[in-house]
Design a protein around this motif. Structure first.
Motif, PDB file in Angstrom:
ATOM      1  N   ASN A  37     -16.879  17.778  27.800  1.00  0.00           N
ATOM      2  CA  ASN A  37     -15.920  16.989  26.727  1.00  0.00           C
ATOM      3  C   ASN A  37     -14.233  16.012  26.999  1.00  0.00           C
ATOM      4  N   TYR A  38     -13.216  16.879  27.409  1.00  0.00           N
ATOM      5  CA  TYR A  38     -12.187  16.398  28.309  1.00  0.00           C
ATOM      6  C   TYR A  38     -12.228  15.315  28.301  1.00  0.00           C
ATOM      7  N   ALA A  39     -12.749  15.684  29.937  1.00  0.00           N
ATOM      8  CA  ALA A  39     -12.889  14.162  30.233  1.00  0.00           C
ATOM      9  C   ALA A  39     -13.271  12.896  29.789  1.00  0.00           C
ATOM     10  N   VAL A  40     -13.985  13.004  29.058  1.00  0.00           N
ATOM     11  CA  VAL A  40     -15.028  11.814  27.662  1.00  0.00           C
ATOM     12  C   VAL A  40     -14.366  11.372  27.319  1.00  0.00           C
ATOM     13  N   THR A  41     -13.200  12.092  26.232  1.00  0.00           N
ATOM     14  CA  THR A  41     -12.588  11.146  25.719  1.00  0.00           C
ATOM     15  C   THR A  41     -10.840  11.093  25.548  1.00  0.00           C
ATOM     16  N   MET A  42      -9.807  11.916  26.777  1.00  0.00           N
ATOM     17  CA  MET A  42      -9.894  10.624  27.944  1.00  0.00           C
ATOM     18  C   MET A  42      -9.612   9.434  28.353  1.00  0.00           C
ATOM     19  N   VAL A  43     -11.098   9.677  29.134  1.00  0.00           N
ATOM     20  CA  VAL A  43     -11.366   8.073  29.437  1.00  0.00           C
ATOM     21  C   VAL A  43     -11.787   7.511  28.087  1.00  0.00           C
ATOM     22  N   GLY A  44     -11.780   7.618  27.082  1.00  0.00           N
ATOM     23  CA  GLY A  44     -13.076   7.043  25.924  1.00  0.00           C
ATOM     24  C   GLY A  44     -11.575   6.109  25.472  1.00  0.00           C
ATOM     25  N   ASN A  45     -10.249   7.133  25.239  1.00  0.00           N
ATOM     26  CA  ASN A  45      -9.456   6.636  24.500  1.00  0.00           C
ATOM     27  C   ASN A  45      -8.863   5.805  25.486  1.00  0.00           C
ATOM     28  N   LEU A  46      -8.498   5.839  26.736  1.00  0.00           N
ATOM     29  CA  LEU A  46      -7.343   4.910  27.038  1.00  0.00           C
ATOM     30  C   LEU A  46      -7.832   4.449  27.608  1.00  0.00           C
ATOM     31  N   PHE A  71      -4.834   6.520  20.390  1.00  0.00           N
ATOM     32  CA  PHE A  71      -3.608   6.507  21.434  1.00  0.00           C
ATOM     33  C   PHE A  71      -3.339   8.490  21.128  1.00  0.00           C
ATOM     34  N   ILE A  72      -2.598   8.130  19.348  1.00  0.00           N
ATOM     35  CA  ILE A  72      -3.549   9.680  19.358  1.00  0.00           C
ATOM     36  C   ILE A  72      -4.102  10.953  19.091  1.00  0.00           C
ATOM     37  N   ASP A  73      -5.977  10.436  19.468  1.00  0.00           N
ATOM     38  CA  ASP A  73      -6.555  10.954  19.933  1.00  0.00           C
ATOM     39  C   ASP A  73      -6.728  11.591  21.159  1.00  0.00           C
ATOM     40  N   PHE A  74      -5.872  10.578  21.858  1.00  0.00           N
ATOM     41  CA  PHE A  74      -5.651  10.499  23.895  1.00  0.00           C
ATOM     42  C   PHE A  74      -4.022  12.160  23.301  1.00  0.00           C
ATOM     43  N   CYS A  75      -3.446  11.888  22.959  1.00  0.00           N
ATOM     44  CA  CYS A  75      -2.303  12.681  22.484  1.00  0.00           C
ATOM     45  C   CYS A  75      -3.053  14.611  22.501  1.00  0.00           C
ATOM     46  N   ASN A 289     -14.491   9.243  18.492  1.00  0.00           N
ATOM     47  CA  ASN A 289     -14.454   7.798  18.081  1.00  0.00           C
ATOM     48  C   ASN A 289     -14.208   6.920  18.552  1.00  0.00           C
ATOM     49  N   PRO A 290     -13.709   6.434  20.268  1.00  0.00           N
ATOM     50  CA  PRO A 290     -13.850   5.710  21.344  1.00  0.00           C
ATOM     51  C   PRO A 290     -15.426   4.924  21.434  1.00  0.00           C
ATOM     52  N   LEU A 291     -16.756   5.849  20.865  1.00  0.00           N
ATOM     53  CA  LEU A 291     -17.644   5.179  21.564  1.00  0.00           C
ATOM     54  C   LEU A 291     -18.352   4.813  19.758  1.00  0.00           C
ATOM     55  N   ILE A 292     -17.801   5.450  18.815  1.00  0.00           N
ATOM     56  CA  ILE A 292     -18.025   5.000  17.494  1.00  0.00           C
ATOM     57  C   ILE A 292     -18.012   3.692  17.319  1.00  0.00           C
ATOM     58  N   TYR A 293     -16.326   2.887  17.860  1.00  0.00           N
ATOM     59  CA  TYR A 293     -15.544   1.804  17.789  1.00  0.00           C
ATOM     60  C   TYR A 293     -16.125   1.036  19.080  1.00  0.00           C
TER      61      TYR A 293
END
Length: 313
Positions: A37-46, A71-75, A289-293
């Motif tokens: 989850n951590y990796a997907v969140t960082m890679v997706g938002n970045l 940016f907010i989700d990444f942080c 969020n990145p997957l949805i958008y």
């Protein structure tokens, strides 16, 4: 517990986070699940931020807000996840008093800022659909920048209030937090001071954020729906609503899991239920969020294809 002379006269210098579960057989599987989850969140938002930055056709108000949301989700992923992962691999997950207050501050700051960014995105969609001829004038770069500055400033102010009030409490009986992070309610339950003022301030600050942002979002979409229903072209109506689809899903997930996390009955299992729902609120929404958008947005898909072509050529 170590003795200590602090401004809040607390005898606690550190807290122990109990984590999500105390079942040993679940620790390792959950560690790898949240690591993914951590990796997907960082890679997706970045990736979303890079796509918007590198593709000029995405330099519009809508994607400016999306860039800030990512940016907010990444942080946000750096605030809770590292300590959460430590809960699964260490016998005692210790966090200092200062570290706990720091985590609480950034958690409150980023959550509040995300509320206001989602509100600005709803207003942007209202102007785009209901005032298309004036869109470039109303949503000028200056206005967009002011909206984002206001979002961050209000998030910062709310976080300062929450953290300031919490740091004044005394913690003297126990230092064990029945949670995987330093959140407001678990800390209030742990304090040996009177918490009535804190509870009142927390309710006022959170209530203001939720009421203001949700009302603007609801009013924006009510006006959008009214405008769409009065469009003569069915194709135009569908196109107008399709531009709002991703935002509606994001808002639904954010506020839905937020309500399930904080609005719950006071039963014996309420703490466990709160932790369960907060996992989706804290880790799920930021990953989705990145997957949805990306899956629901043709412009993002096009930008992704162009960027991949540049890399491969």
């Amino acid at each position: 517990m170590k003795p200590m002379a602090m401004e809040n006269d607390s005898s606690v210098t550190e807290f122990i986070l109990l984590g999500l579960t105390d079942q040993p057989e679940l620790q390792l599987p959950l560690f790898f699940l949240f690591l993914v989850n951590y990796a997907v969140t960082m890679v997706g938002n970045l990736s979303i931020m890079n796509l918007i930055f590198l593709n000029s056709h995405l330099h519009t108000p809508m994607y400016f807000f999306l860039f800030n949301l990512s940016f907010i989700d990444f942080c946000y992923s750096f605030v809770c996840t590292p300590k959460m992962l430590l809960c699964f691999v260490s016998e005692r997950n210790i966090i200092s008093f200062a570290g706990c207050m720091t985590q609480l501050f950034f958690f409150c700051f980023l959550v509040s800022a995300e509320c206001y960014v989602l509100t600005a995105m709803a207003y942007d969609r209202y102007v785009a659909i209901c005032q298309p001829l004036l869109y470039s004038v109303i949503m000028s770069p200056r206005v967009c920048s002011l909206l984002m500055l206001g979002s961050y400033l209000m998030g910062f102010a709310g976080a300062m209030v929450h953290t300031g009030c919490m740091s004044r409490l005394s913690f003297c009986d126990s230092n064990v937090i029945n949670h995987y992070m330093c959140d407001i309610l678990p800390l209030l339950q742990l304090s040996c001071s009177r918490t009535h003022v804190n509870e009142l301030v927390s309710s006022v600050v959170v209530g203001t954020v939720v009421i203001v942002s949700s009302h603007i979002i609801v009013i924006s979409y009510a006006l959008i729906l009214y405008n769409v229903l009065h469009m003569s072209s069915a194709k135009g109506s569908f196109k107008a609503m399709s531009t709002c689809g991703s935002h509606i899903v994001t808002v639904g997930l954010f506020y839905g899991f937020g309500l399930l996390t904080h609005v719950k009955p006071s039963t014996a299992g309420a703490v466990g239920e709160g932790k369960f729902f907060s996992v989706f609120y804290t880790f799920g929404v930021q990953m989705l969020n990145p997957l949805i958008y990306s899956f629901r947005n043709k412009d993002v898909k096009l930008a992704l294809m162009r960027t991949l072509r540049r890399i491969t050529n």
